[in-house]
Design a protein around this motif. Structure first.
Motif, short mmCIF file in Angstrom:
data_model
loop_
_atom_site.label_atom_id
_atom_site.label_comp_id
_atom_site.label_asym_id
_atom_site.label_seq_id
_atom_site.Cartn_x
_atom_site.Cartn_y
_atom_site.Cartn_z
N GLY A 221 124.04 55.26 91.49
CA GLY A 221 123.05 56.27 91.09
C GLY A 221 122.37 56.90 92.29
N ARG A 222 121.14 57.30 92.08
CA ARG A 222 120.37 57.89 93.19
C ARG A 222 120.01 56.82 94.21
N ARG A 247 125.53 62.73 100.12
CA ARG A 247 124.25 62.89 99.43
C ARG A 247 123.36 63.87 100.17
N ARG A 283 117.06 68.03 90.56
CA ARG A 283 117.20 67.73 89.13
C ARG A 283 118.58 68.12 88.61
N ASP A 284 119.21 69.12 89.27
CA ASP A 284 120.54 69.56 88.85
C ASP A 284 121.67 68.82 89.57
N LEU A 285 121.31 67.99 90.55
CA LEU A 285 122.34 67.23 91.26
C LEU A 285 122.75 66.02 90.42
N ARG A 286 124.01 65.59 90.58
CA ARG A 286 124.38 64.31 89.98
C ARG A 286 123.67 63.21 90.77
N PRO A 287 123.33 62.09 90.09
CA PRO A 287 122.58 61.05 90.80
C PRO A 287 123.24 60.63 92.12
N ARG A 288 124.57 60.54 92.16
CA ARG A 288 125.19 60.06 93.40
C ARG A 288 125.29 61.13 94.48
N GLU A 289 124.68 62.28 94.21
CA GLU A 289 124.64 63.33 95.24
C GLU A 289 123.26 63.42 95.90
N ARG A 319 116.42 55.35 87.37
CA ARG A 319 117.27 54.90 86.26
C ARG A 319 118.15 53.73 86.68
N ASP A 322 120.26 53.18 90.13
CA ASP A 322 119.57 53.68 91.33
C ASP A 322 119.33 52.51 92.29
#
Ligand SMILES: [Zn+2]
Length: 550
Positions: A221-222, A247, A283-289, A319, A322
């Motif tokens: 995730g993030r 990222r 907010r528009d990035l995928r978590p792993r980005e 989440r 993360d």
């Protein structure tokens, strides 16, 4: 005969924070740093500044402020000083860039003069001092030590420093310059004691990069990394490690956003095109980005990490999957608050890593071996440990002793005590400058909160308050009915209000009729309530009695 030089700290000797040192000679004063301290138990106090009244009363003699670096505990109280003592401030570029918005917020105009590494400045026209800014490694770019030429010889002020052989920006502590100054002859060394109780040497900042890189591997995730916002070298390494995993860097929170903006603008932070992402973009990035960088390493509840831990960072929630890296030291006293933040993050499904697991942090302060090495390089006549609580100062003096400085050459002083350098020697004077702490609350700039108010708040928080309202007959001064008793947070009162009311009535009636003025009745009533609590409950809550005549 050369003029004597007097040196005294208004802050930073006996505490870590609110660093402020004054040098006086021939009725001229130079100030080194003027910082804030952040209270562990706030009670509505957001910061603490040194008592600057001694400088205010001598404003005509103060030539300039010399700023060693841009940390809050070195420059945060400058708006308060410059408002009344409008002197030039000499300092490195980043320190001045961080100071500027604080002065604007406080509505204080100031003459800020940028100094380059190795530059020598005279703090005020005709000043007997000349200060050379010597580059040092620390947890913020651009930090400096000061080599101050005085009529009594060289005074070397280490600033906050570490000896990093592989600094990230290649600008380490200038050991060859310090050695040369030592050969020239340093009369007095003032040195940073923060890490005096840590043996060995501090990790190099460049060792943190690989640890961050390793800690980011495989996170689904993030990634969240918490660190101090002014630590631009650390943020650079976070950005680089994140980039290796595709990222983008997402600074979140006011101070972090501001710091990253400033770092990029001034060239301390080098990011690839498109590497930076705003909160909205993230907010528009995928978590792993995303690699989110935030403040809040000390468990500060209002920081971005604190808000994330409570689920209050809307739009960018923490989440499951993360991973949170705390790239910091747990500053003693903050463990409970940090624990609360970590608990909140774990409860939201995040994995949390800190320096216990990996080298996710390197201290910005010299440890024992580095402190002793500085003593060897400087070969000072005398030694004064600075920047520390009592235990750090005395431990640091012991390190100096181990390097051969006898007891008559080591001087452990606290705020307000004065060290005099004269032809006759170096000694502590009997006189003390007024020193102390001023509690501050944010109010545009900062406004003072008096000691009484803070004491009251602490008392209220710990023991609560008892309110007593007494209605008395205007002509006789006798209570017309039983006093009203209310408690907030006062243990032991509930259900026994009538007893307390009886005590108050009796105390008032015990006053001779001619002495039943409101002030006397309030005083006697209050004493009666306190006596009752001491006897029956064994506690001393705050008591407020109000007498109304009808
Ligand atoms: Zn510092």
């Amino acid at each position: 005969m050369a003029s004597p030089v007097r040196i005294a700290a208004l802050g930073g000797l006996g505490e870590i924070g609110m660093n402020c040192l004054a040098l006086e000679c021939e009725e001229r004063i130079a100030v080194v740093d003027c910082g804030l301290l952040f209270p562990a138990e706030p009670f509505g106090v957001e910061a603490i500044s040194p008592d600057l009244s001694w400088l205010r009363e001598r404003r005509d003699r103060v030539g300039a402020v010399l700023l060693t670096h841009g940390h809050e505990d070195h420059l945060g109280a400058l708006p308060l000083l410059l408002r009344d003592v409008p002197v030039p401030v000499y300092g490195p570029r980043l320190a001045l860039a961080l100071l500027r918005p604080r002065l604007e917020e406080a509505g204080v105009r100031a003459d800020l003069r940028e100094v380059r590494d190795g530059e020598v400045v005279r703090p005020g026209e005709g000043s007997p001092f000349a200060a050379e800014f010597v580059p040092v490694a620390h947890s913020i770019p651009d930090a400096c030590a000061l080599s101050i030429a005085t009529p009594q010889g060289l005074v070397y002020h280490s600033g906050d420093f570490k000896i990093d052989e592989t600094p990230l920006d290649g600008r380490g502590t200038d050991l060859s310059r310090i050695e040369a100054l030592g050969r020239e002859g340093i009369r007095l060394l003032l040195s940073d004691s923060t890490n005096a109780d840590r043996p060995g040497t501090s990790l190099s900042e460049s060792e943190v990069g690989p640890a961050l890189h390793g800690a980011m591997e495989g996170a689904p995730g993030r990634i969240w990394v918490a660190c101090f916002s002014s630590h631009l070298h650390r943020i650079q390494q976070v950005a680089d490690a994140g980039r290796a995993y595709g990222r983008r860097l997402v600074p979140v929170g006011r101070s972090m956003e501001e710091s990253v903006r400033l770092g990029v603008e001034l060239g301390y932070l080098r990011l690839a095109p498109g590497q930076l992402a705003s909160f909205e973009e993230a907010r528009d990035l995928r978590p792993r980005e995303a690699c989110v960088v935030v403040t809040g390493t000390q468990g500060e509840p209002r920081s971005a990490l604190g808000r994330a831990a409570r689920g209050e960072l809307s739009g960018l929630p923490v989440r499951p999957g993360d991973r949170v890296l705390l790239s910091s030291r747990f500053i003693p006293g903050n463990e409970v608050a940090i624990g609360r933040t970590v608990d909140g993050l774990v409860a939201r499904g995040a994995e949390v890593l800190w320096e216990d697991f990996r080298a996710l942090h390197a201290s910005g302060h010299a440890q024992e071996e580095e402190q002793r090495r500085l003593v060897r390089l400087c070969r000072p006549g005398h030694f004064l440990p600075i920047h520390g609580e009592m235990r750090h100062l005395s431990r640091h003096a012991a390190h100096a002793a181990a390097e051969g400085l006898g007891a008559d050459r080591r001087h452990v002083l606290v705020d307000g005590e004065v060290l005099e350098l004269s032809d006759g020697g170096v000694r502590r004077l009997e006189e003390r400058l007024p020193s102390g702490r001023v509690h501050l609350a944010r109010d545009g700039g900062f406004a003072a909160v008096s000691e009484d108010v803070v004491r009251d708040r602490r008392g209220l928080a710990e023991l609560g308050i008892v309110l007593v309202a007494v209605l008395v007959d205007r002509s006789t001064g006798e209570p017309v009915r039983s006093p009203e008793i209310r408690g907030r947070g006062a243990a032991g009162l509930s259900g026994r209000e009538a007893e307390v009311a009886g005590e108050v009535s009796r105390a008032i009636l015990a006053l001779p009729a001619g002495e039943r003025d409101a002030a006397s009745m309030e005083r006697e009533g209050s004493l009666a309530v306190r006596r009752w609590f001491r006897r029956e409950v064994g506690r001393r809550p705050a008591v407020q009695v109000v007498v109304l005549s009808i």
